[in-house]
Write an enzyme that holds these catalytic residues in place. Sequence first.
Site, PDB file in Angstrom:
ATOM      1  N   LYS A  32       0.834  -1.056  -0.074  1.00 38.46           N
ATOM      2  CA  LYS A  32       0.001   0.062  -0.085  1.00 38.46           C
ATOM      3  C   LYS A  32       0.718   1.248   0.235  1.00 38.46           C
ATOM      4  O   LYS A  32       1.916   1.224   0.791  1.00 38.46           O
ATOM      5  CB  LYS A  32      -0.890  -0.017   1.147  1.00 38.46           C
ATOM      6  CG  LYS A  32      -2.031   0.894   1.244  1.00 38.46           C
ATOM      7  CD  LYS A  32      -2.669   1.064   2.634  1.00 38.46           C
ATOM      8  CE  LYS A  32      -3.846   1.851   2.786  1.00 38.46           C
ATOM      9  NZ  LYS A  32      -4.653   1.491   3.958  1.00 38.46           N
ATOM     10  N   SER A  73      -9.717   1.273   2.765  1.00 39.82           N
ATOM     11  CA  SER A  73      -8.872   1.944   2.080  1.00 39.82           C
ATOM     12  C   SER A  73      -7.585   1.332   1.381  1.00 39.82           C
ATOM     13  O   SER A  73      -6.987   1.820   0.340  1.00 39.82           O
ATOM     14  CB  SER A  73      -7.957   3.116   3.089  1.00 39.82           C
ATOM     15  OG  SER A  73      -7.116   2.679   4.011  1.00 39.82           O
ATOM     16  N   SER A 103      -9.775  -1.183   7.158  1.00 38.34           N
ATOM     17  CA  SER A 103      -9.084  -0.791   5.855  1.00 38.34           C
ATOM     18  C   SER A 103      -8.175  -2.015   5.390  1.00 38.34           C
ATOM     19  O   SER A 103      -7.863  -2.163   4.266  1.00 38.34           O
ATOM     20  CB  SER A 103      -8.314   0.440   5.927  1.00 38.34           C
ATOM     21  OG  SER A 103      -8.916   1.494   5.815  1.00 38.34           O
TER      22      SER A 103
END
Lengths: 447, 353
Positions: free
Chosen positions: A32, A107, A131
Site C-alpha cells: 500500500k 482504504s 481498511s
Amino acid sequence: MSTRSPRRPPRTRASSAGQPRGPLDGVPVALKDLFCTRGIRTTSGSKILERFVPPYDATVVARLVEAGAVVLGKLNMDEFAMGSSTEHSGFFTTRNPWDVDRVPGGSSGGAAAAVAAGMAAASLGTDTGGSIRQPAAFCGTVGFKPTYGRVSRYGVIAFASSLDQVGPFGRTVEDVALMLQVIAGADPMDSTAVATPVPDYRAELGRGIEGLRIGIPTEYFIDGMSPEVESAVRAAIATLERLGARTEPVSLPHTEYGLAAYYVIAPAEASSNLARYDGVKYGLRAPGGKDLIDMYAKTRAAGFGDEVKRRIMLGTYALSAGYYDAYYGRALKVRTLVRRDFQEAFERVNLIAAPTTPGVAFKLGEKADPLSMYLNDVLTIPVNLAGLPGISVPAGFTGGGLPIGLQLIGRAFDEATVLRAAHAYERATDWHTRRPSLGPNLGKDRP
Amino acid sequence: MSESAYETVIGLEVHAQLATATKMFCGCATGFGAPPNTQTCPVCQGMPGSLPVINRRAIEFGIKTSLALGCAVNVRNRFARKHYYYPDMPKNYQISQYEEPLAEHGLLAIASGDGTRDIRVQRLHLEEDVGKLVHEGTLETAAASQVDFNRAGVPLMEIVSHPDLRSPEEAAAYLRALRAILIYLRVCDGNMEEGSMRCDANVSLRPRGVAELGTKIEIKNLNSFRNVQHALEYEVVRQARALDAGERLVQETRLWDPRPGPDRLHALEGVRPRLPLLPGAGPAAPSRGAPVDRRDQRKACPSCRRRAARASRWPTVSRPTTPSSSPRGGDWPTTSRRRRAPTASRRSSPTGS
C-alpha cells in the site's frame, strides 16, 4: 489495474551462493502506498505527496526485504487511508477483480485487488477502521489486522495513530501467517510496538480448533444486512462447529456507538497528523501564495481531496477549545466501553466470529453520501477501537458471484488462535481457491 | 498614585535546554553551531511516517531537577501535542506536556533583601524545541526565510513558577538560583547567550493590599539576567503609569527589544494561538511509550547510524514569506539522473540504483 510501478529494480541484494535469504526469499509482494520506501515515491494516495520520495524505509519494508521478499511496487489507496472504496484516491479508482464495475473496498483497495488478481503473492496494508478486512472481504482474499502494538508503525504514513495497524493480505491463511511472522515484533523506532513474544504462527496453524469456544455477537447481525452475507456467515459458523468448536451467543452492547466514537477519534488524530503537510518542507507547494498563511491555505486546498478536508475539519472542530471534552473526551469514554465489551466476552470465549461487512462490494459511485460509506465499517471499527486482532477470510459468494467475508476476532496478542481457526475453516472449504476471471474488459477506462 | 502604590506580581517560565547528547525524540546530536540541517533525521524533520521515541536521559534529567526543587514527581505523566502552524515547527505541533506534567509543587529559595524567600514552583515539564528561522534581512523586510531544524527536537525542560516574585530584582535572583541548580546538576549548561536558558515573564500590578491579581502581560525574548531585570523594570513603570492614567490593561504578549529606544516592549500578539491538545505518543496506551536508551536504539537500528549523514541530502531551505512559483518538486528527486547524484549516503545505500 492497481499497481503503480515505481519503475525501479526489485529491492533485493545479490543472492549469495544459492542460500535462501530468508523465509520470503523471492516472494513477490506489493505495498500500500503509505509505507515509506527509501528512494521510491510514497504518496499515501494524495496529490500533496505526489512527488514525495522518502529518505528512509518503514521498519516493515526493511523486514520484508531482509526476509528476501521482492517488492514489486506500490498500491493504490484512499487518500491518507480515509475511505472504504479506494474511490477517494488522489489519482485514480481501483476496480474489483471480481466485477470491474464495483469497488475493491478500501482504504487498502489496491492491496486487496492486487492479491485477488494474482498480481502479487501477498501485500501489506493498514487497518484503521477496517481498511484491511473490508477490502479483503470484497475481493475474496485473506486480510489480517494484528493487535495494536504487534507490528511497528515506523515509516507508515499516519492516519489515526491510536488505531492504525499494519497487516498482510494473502490468498491463504498460511501466506498471511508467514507475512506476519516476518513483520511482527518490537521495534526500537516505535515505542508502541511491544516486546510481547512472537510465537511461530505457522507451527500453530495445524493444531485444529477442537474445543475452541467461539462467541457469536448478536449485535453484529444488524438490520439492513444483506441476507446472502448473513446466511453465508451463519453457514461458516456451522462449519466451525462441525470442526469441533463450541459456539455461544455473546453481547457487545456498545457496538452501535462505536461508529460515532470512531468518527470523532480518527478525524481528530488525522487533523493533527496531517498538519505537517504545509508546503514548507516536502511535497506539494502551491504557487501564488501572497504570504505564509496564504501559501499554507493554497497548498492544502490544492493538495488534499474532499474526504480528507472533511475529516480535517471534523477533527479540528472536535479538538477545538470548548468542544474537546464534549467530543474527543466523550468519544474516548465510548472507546473504553467498547473495549470493555470485548474484555467481558473474552472471559467466556476464545474467539468471536461475525460478518466482516454488512454487504458485498458495491458499485463505483454508489455510495456518494459520506455517511452511507462510513456505515460500511460498522462491523470492523469496534475491533480497532479495542486494538484487537481481526481477520477476514473468504466465506462464500453471492448469487452474482461476489465474495463474502467471515471475520474472526481474537484476544489481544492472540493472533495465533485467530490464524489457527481461520486456517481450519479454510481447510474445510474451497472458497479461497476460486479466482476471478480476468477477462478482456478488465481495466477498461483505466486512466 | 505612583509605582509604590502598587504591588508587583511576577511569575517566570524558564525553558532550559537539557544537556543530553541526543534529542528528545530521536537519536540526532544536539550540539550548538553545526551547519544548518546537519543534525536532523526523519523524526525531527517531521517526515511522514516518523514516530517519536522518548529519550530516557531527558526523563532522568527532568526527575533530577524535580527532586532538587522539591517537586512531587508524577509517576504517570504524559506527552501531548500542542498545535499551531509555524514554519520552524516541522510537524506543526509541538510535543509537550500539558495536563499531566513530569513534576509539580516545588520550592526554590532565593536571596531577597537580607534573607531568603521560598518561591513556589508550579510545575516542571518536558517538551521539544522548535527549529530556527533565518531571515534574509530583517523579519519585516525579508524577501525569503530559511529554516534550520538542527534545534528542532532538542529536549527542553520548562519550569514554571507561581506568581510569587514581588520585584524585578527577585525575578533576577530566582533565575540565578535556578541556573546554579541546573549547572550543578549538569542537566543544562546555563548558557543564556546560546539560548540554553530562556525566560518568559508574566507581570502584573495590583493596588497594595488587594488579593486579586491584575491583568498580566507576558514578556518574551529575555535572554540574560540583565534583560530580565531591565524589561521587568520597564514594564512595571509602564503599567503603573497606565493604571495611574486610568487605562485598562489588556492581556497581551510583548517582545523585549534590548536596543535602547522609546518603546522597548513591542506588542507581539493580541490573542494566544488556538491550541487543541491531543495526547501524543500512543494515546491508546500511554504506558507503552517507554523511554529508550539511544545506544540500544542505534544498536538495533543500523539505519539510525547512517541517518545523520543522509539527512544532509534533504535541504529544508524554504521561503515561507515568498513561496516560489513552482512546487518544491525540484528538491525531491524523482528523475533517475537526480537519484544518482553522488552523495555519501547514496553510495552506502543497499538499493543500488
